[in-house]
Scaffold this motif. Structure first.
Motif, PDB file in Angstrom:
ATOM      1  N   ASP A 253       7.858  21.582  -8.866  1.00 26.04           N
ATOM      2  CA  ASP A 253       6.615  22.253  -8.496  1.00 26.04           C
ATOM      3  C   ASP A 253       5.474  21.236  -8.464  1.00 26.04           C
ATOM      4  O   ASP A 253       4.481  21.346  -9.188  1.00 26.04           O
ATOM      5  CB  ASP A 253       6.337  23.368  -9.508  1.00 26.04           C
ATOM      6  N   ILE A 254       5.629  20.230  -7.615  1.00 25.81           N
ATOM      7  CA  ILE A 254       4.701  19.102  -7.567  1.00 25.81           C
ATOM      8  C   ILE A 254       4.479  18.693  -6.112  1.00 25.81           C
ATOM      9  O   ILE A 254       5.106  19.235  -5.200  1.00 25.81           O
ATOM     10  CB  ILE A 254       5.241  17.900  -8.374  1.00 25.81           C
ATOM     11  N   GLU A 255       3.595  17.722  -5.915  1.00 26.82           N
ATOM     12  CA  GLU A 255       3.355  17.182  -4.580  1.00 26.82           C
ATOM     13  C   GLU A 255       3.157  15.687  -4.672  1.00 26.82           C
ATOM     14  O   GLU A 255       2.849  15.131  -5.741  1.00 26.82           O
ATOM     15  CB  GLU A 255       2.125  17.835  -3.935  1.00 26.82           C
ATOM     16  N   VAL A 256       3.330  15.018  -3.531  1.00 22.17           N
ATOM     17  CA  VAL A 256       3.118  13.583  -3.425  1.00 22.17           C
ATOM     18  C   VAL A 256       1.945  13.358  -2.474  1.00 22.17           C
ATOM     19  O   VAL A 256       1.939  13.884  -1.361  1.00 22.17           O
ATOM     20  CB  VAL A 256       4.359  12.862  -2.864  1.00 22.17           C
ATOM     21  N   ILE A 257       0.962  12.585  -2.919  1.00 21.93           N
ATOM     22  CA  ILE A 257      -0.157  12.212  -2.046  1.00 21.93           C
ATOM     23  C   ILE A 257      -0.176  10.694  -1.963  1.00 21.93           C
ATOM     24  O   ILE A 257      -0.442  10.007  -2.956  1.00 21.93           O
ATOM     25  CB  ILE A 257      -1.496  12.746  -2.571  1.00 21.93           C
ATOM     26  N   VAL A 258       0.147  10.167  -0.794  1.00 25.18           N
ATOM     27  CA  VAL A 258       0.136   8.725  -0.568  1.00 25.18           C
ATOM     28  C   VAL A 258      -1.144   8.381   0.178  1.00 25.18           C
ATOM     29  O   VAL A 258      -1.417   8.939   1.246  1.00 25.18           O
ATOM     30  CB  VAL A 258       1.359   8.267   0.241  1.00 25.18           C
ATOM     31  N   VAL A 259      -1.924   7.468  -0.384  1.00 19.76           N
ATOM     32  CA  VAL A 259      -3.169   7.040   0.255  1.00 19.76           C
ATOM     33  C   VAL A 259      -3.006   5.581   0.671  1.00 19.76           C
ATOM     34  O   VAL A 259      -3.038   4.673  -0.166  1.00 19.76           O
ATOM     35  CB  VAL A 259      -4.385   7.208  -0.673  1.00 19.76           C
ATOM     36  N   VAL A 260      -2.778   5.368   1.945  1.00 23.01           N
ATOM     37  CA  VAL A 260      -2.657   4.016   2.494  1.00 23.01           C
ATOM     38  C   VAL A 260      -4.056   3.510   2.819  1.00 23.01           C
ATOM     39  O   VAL A 260      -4.805   4.172   3.535  1.00 23.01           O
ATOM     40  CB  VAL A 260      -1.777   4.014   3.767  1.00 23.01           C
ATOM     41  N   ASN A 261      -4.404   2.338   2.287  1.00 26.52           N
ATOM     42  CA  ASN A 261      -5.769   1.861   2.512  1.00 26.52           C
ATOM     43  C   ASN A 261      -5.836   0.648   3.436  1.00 26.52           C
ATOM     44  O   ASN A 261      -6.847  -0.049   3.483  1.00 26.52           O
ATOM     45  CB  ASN A 261      -6.480   1.576   1.184  1.00 26.52           C
ATOM     46  N   GLY A 262      -4.768   0.423   4.182  1.00 25.66           N
ATOM     47  CA  GLY A 262      -4.771  -0.693   5.117  1.00 25.66           C
ATOM     48  C   GLY A 262      -5.015  -0.279   6.559  1.00 25.66           C
ATOM     49  O   GLY A 262      -4.801  -1.088   7.477  1.00 25.66           O
ATOM     50  N   GLY A 263      -5.424   0.960   6.770  1.00 32.03           N
ATOM     51  CA  GLY A 263      -5.666   1.443   8.126  1.00 32.03           C
ATOM     52  C   GLY A 263      -4.385   1.878   8.821  1.00 32.03           C
ATOM     53  O   GLY A 263      -3.280   1.749   8.280  1.00 32.03           O
ATOM     54  N   GLN A 264      -4.530   2.396  10.032  1.00 30.48           N
ATOM     55  CA  GLN A 264      -3.386   2.947  10.760  1.00 30.48           C
ATOM     56  C   GLN A 264      -2.330   1.890  11.090  1.00 30.48           C
ATOM     57  O   GLN A 264      -1.160   2.224  11.299  1.00 30.48           O
ATOM     58  CB  GLN A 264      -3.856   3.625  12.047  1.00 30.48           C
ATOM     59  N   ASN A 265      -2.707   0.633  11.160  1.00 27.76           N
ATOM     60  CA  ASN A 265      -1.751  -0.419  11.497  1.00 27.76           C
ATOM     61  C   ASN A 265      -0.985  -0.941  10.284  1.00 27.76           C
ATOM     62  O   ASN A 265      -0.119  -1.808  10.423  1.00 27.76           O
ATOM     63  CB  ASN A 265      -2.468  -1.586  12.186  1.00 27.76           C
ATOM     64  N   ASP A 266      -1.307  -0.439   9.099  1.00 32.62           N
ATOM     65  CA  ASP A 266      -0.570  -0.826   7.899  1.00 32.62           C
ATOM     66  C   ASP A 266       0.878  -0.357   8.060  1.00 32.62           C
ATOM     67  O   ASP A 266       1.123   0.829   8.297  1.00 32.62           O
ATOM     68  CB  ASP A 266      -1.217  -0.176   6.669  1.00 32.62           C
ATOM     69  N   PRO A 267       1.876  -1.230   7.925  1.00 28.58           N
ATOM     70  CA  PRO A 267       3.270  -0.820   8.113  1.00 28.58           C
ATOM     71  C   PRO A 267       3.754   0.215   7.105  1.00 28.58           C
ATOM     72  O   PRO A 267       4.780   0.861   7.333  1.00 28.58           O
ATOM     73  CB  PRO A 267       4.050  -2.130   7.981  1.00 28.58           C
ATOM     74  N   THR A 268       3.018   0.394   6.017  1.00 29.47           N
ATOM     75  CA  THR A 268       3.397   1.424   5.049  1.00 29.47           C
ATOM     76  C   THR A 268       3.317   2.813   5.670  1.00 29.47           C
ATOM     77  O   THR A 268       4.057   3.718   5.276  1.00 29.47           O
ATOM     78  CB  THR A 268       2.477   1.357   3.810  1.00 29.47           C
ATOM     79  N   VAL A 269       2.418   2.996   6.627  1.00 29.40           N
ATOM     80  CA  VAL A 269       2.244   4.307   7.255  1.00 29.40           C
ATOM     81  C   VAL A 269       3.554   4.782   7.875  1.00 29.40           C
ATOM     82  O   VAL A 269       3.957   5.951   7.707  1.00 29.40           O
ATOM     83  CB  VAL A 269       1.132   4.255   8.324  1.00 29.40           C
ATOM     84  N   ALA A 270       4.241   3.901   8.576  1.00 33.09           N
ATOM     85  CA  ALA A 270       5.505   4.276   9.221  1.00 33.09           C
ATOM     86  C   ALA A 270       6.546   4.694   8.196  1.00 33.09           C
ATOM     87  O   ALA A 270       7.310   5.651   8.425  1.00 33.09           O
ATOM     88  CB  ALA A 270       6.022   3.110  10.066  1.00 33.09           C
ATOM     89  N   SER A 271       6.591   4.016   7.067  1.00 33.84           N
ATOM     90  CA  SER A 271       7.559   4.366   6.022  1.00 33.84           C
ATOM     91  C   SER A 271       7.256   5.738   5.435  1.00 33.84           C
ATOM     92  O   SER A 271       8.171   6.526   5.164  1.00 33.84           O
ATOM     93  CB  SER A 271       7.542   3.304   4.913  1.00 33.84           C
ATOM     94  N   VAL A 272       5.989   6.051   5.237  1.00 33.64           N
ATOM     95  CA  VAL A 272       5.614   7.353   4.677  1.00 33.64           C
ATOM     96  C   VAL A 272       5.884   8.458   5.694  1.00 33.64           C
ATOM     97  O   VAL A 272       6.292   9.576   5.328  1.00 33.64           O
ATOM     98  CB  VAL A 272       4.130   7.358   4.248  1.00 33.64           C
ATOM     99  N   ASN A 273       5.694   8.165   6.965  1.00 37.35           N
ATOM    100  CA  ASN A 273       5.926   9.170   8.014  1.00 37.35           C
ATOM    101  C   ASN A 273       7.359   9.711   7.997  1.00 37.35           C
ATOM    102  O   ASN A 273       7.604  10.837   8.449  1.00 37.35           O
ATOM    103  CB  ASN A 273       5.612   8.585   9.392  1.00 37.35           C
ATOM    104  N   HIS A 274       8.291   8.934   7.496  1.00 35.18           N
ATOM    105  CA  HIS A 274       9.673   9.410   7.416  1.00 35.18           C
ATOM    106  C   HIS A 274       9.788  10.679   6.568  1.00 35.18           C
ATOM    107  O   HIS A 274      10.712  11.482   6.768  1.00 35.18           O
ATOM    108  CB  HIS A 274      10.581   8.335   6.802  1.00 35.18           C
TER     109      HIS A 274
END
Length: 487
Positions: A253-274
């Motif tokens: 009964d929880i949630e995950v909030i990922v805050v990427v601070n490198g902008g839309q071009n940060d490669p972490t965004v693609a990994s989180v999108n999965h």
């Protein structure tokens, strides 16, 4: 000038001190049988106005020819001073480096702050604060420094280049954030007693249970038990393991909030999108994963944005390169529910290491489980000002963050994405109890790109400056609390 040398085997030859201070009385005390009483009596027996105290227990110390004149002139021209300390040189097998020390202020209560190996003491001030405590066995200099700071100014002789008053001979040490784990329990207790007595004398001590109140939202209904917030910048190789450790919790009964601070071009965004709807790792039966993208690398901002979006009762910390154990949220929740005065829960962790070739992580047996067991129910929040951390993971009522003013966003002097959690622990502890999970529920993963080891001295000094300012602010807040309480 009186000269007292606290020495070991390398320091019993007093000729070098006679050469540096030819008009002075030289006393060499053997550190192997030194006591607080012996040192106190020796200092009280000195005549004149100043004494030079030299800590030569572990290093050879060599003075510059002009050192005596420098010390005496600074003493003569300083007002209301109690202690003078100076930058120094380190000779590591012929490699010379200069140690630039930090200026003193009321927040410098850490026991590992470097004030050098040579102190000039104002004997008038020394007589005000002696004798040292009978319970002090080894930390004579720490107690002496704190006591002298209560009765006069601590004056720092800084050096630009070639301006050090003395040189010590020793290997240049690496900066290790885990060095405190190697200290014995006895020495930790001694240091805690010294720091606690100091806080009492400056009216910044918080008595057991003082100022605690019930958490006003302890019985409030929330949509979820917890929101795990992960600030991240350019770590696509770690973020999926961090998210998986949340999705595999025994409490769902929880949630995950990922805050990427490198902008839309940060490669972490693609990994989180999965993990978002439509992604290849999306699972509707698992806790929801939310993504926020910022283009400003400010950890406090990331956490505060996440806190504003969160629907959980508690915030749970997770750094992007670390992992929660499967029962972390369950154990944190149990502690919160045990007492409605608990506003924050802090866990324990183990240190793991990532193999750069295989990507596998393994437990580092050389570093013991980190419990921060120096935190006690009665004195933990006072002892917090002496040490540099409080443990992990940290968890607190999200509404408490909103009430207390959220986390620091690099507005504290010297803060550069550092110390925002430490500062918040200090503020929280002034209002609510801190609960503890003593079992390891967090995996700190060390790797080549990490920020908790292999740190250069300039970064360490900047970080220490930031936390010491936070301690300074905490001391002022506590003095106000005690003043109001005492009328």
């Amino acid at each position: 000038m009186n000269v007292i040398v606290i020495g070991g085997e390398i320091s019993h030859d007093s000729d070098k001190y006679i050469d540096a201070f030819p008009q002075s009385r030289i006393d060499v005390l053997d550190s192997s049988n030194l006591s607080a009483k012996t040192l106190s009596n020796k200092l009280l027996g000195c005549e004149g106005e100043i004494v030079l105290l030299v800590d030569a227990r572990t290093e050879i110390i060599e003075f510059k020819q002009s050192a005596a004149e420098l010390f005496e002139l600074v003493a003569e021209t300083s007002e209301d001073w109690s202690l003078i300390y100076a930058d120094y040189e380190v000779d590591d097998q012929g490699q010379i480096t200069e140690e630039h020390l930090l200026d003193h202020h009321i927040g410098r209560v850490r026991d590992n702050t470097d004030y050098g190996k040579v102190w000039v003491l104002n004997l008038e001030k020394v007589r005000e604060i002696l004798p040292l405590s009978d319970t002090t066995q080894t930390a004579f200099f720490y107690e002496l420094k704190l006591r002298l700071s209560e009765v006069g100014e601590l004056v720092h002789i800084a050096n630009r280049y070639s301006g050090s008053a003395y040189r010590i001979y020793k290997p240049i040490a690496e900066q290790n954030v885990f060095d405190y784990l190697l200290a014995s329990k006895e020495s930790q207790l001694e240091l805690e007693a010294i720091a606690t007595d100091h806080l009492k004398r400056i009216d910044a001590y918080l008595a057991p249970g003082a100022f605690y109140s019930k958490v006003p939202y302890a019985h409030k209904e929330y949509a979820l038990i917890a929101s795990v917030i992960i600030p991240v910048n350019n770590r696509p190789d770690f973020i999926e393991a961090a998210i998986e450790s949340i999705l595999n919790q025994t409490v769902q009964d929880i949630e995950v909030i990922v805050v990427v601070n490198g902008g839309q071009n940060d490669p972490t965004v693609a990994s989180v999108n999965h993990y978002l709807a439509g992604g290849k790792k999306f699972d509707a039966s698992k806790p929801a994963v939310h993504l926020e993208v910022l283009d400003i690398n400010n950890i406090g901002l990331c956490l505060n944005v996440g806190l504003k979006k969160a629907r959980g009762r508690y915030y749970v910390q997770l750094d992007s390169d670390d992992q929660l154990t499967p029962d972390a949220v369950e154990k944190i929740d149990a502690v919160f529910r045990s007492d409605d005065t608990i506003g924050m829960v802090i866990g324990s962790y183990e240190v793991w290491e990532k193999d750069s070739a295989t990507g596998e992580i393994s437990r580092m047996d050389s570093i013991p489980k980190v419990t921060h067991s120096e935190w006690t129910e009665d004195n933990g929040r006072n002892n917090l000002l002496r040490i540099n951390g409080a443990g992990a993971p940290r968890s607190f009522y999200i509404d408490a963050a909103r009430d207390l003013g959220y986390l620091d966003m690099n507005t504290t002097p010297f803060a550069r994405n550092y110390g925002e959690d430490y500062e918040f622990v200090s503020r929280m502890s002034e209002h609510h109890r801190i609960g503890r999970v003593w079992d390891p529920i967090y995996k700190v993963v060390r790797h080549g790109g990490g920020t908790d080891h292999n740190i250069d001295r300039a970064t360490v000094d900047r970080n220490n400056n930031a936390k010491d300012v936070m301690r300074q602010q905490a001391i002022y807040r506590r003095q106000v609390l005690n003043e109001v309480e005492n009328g």
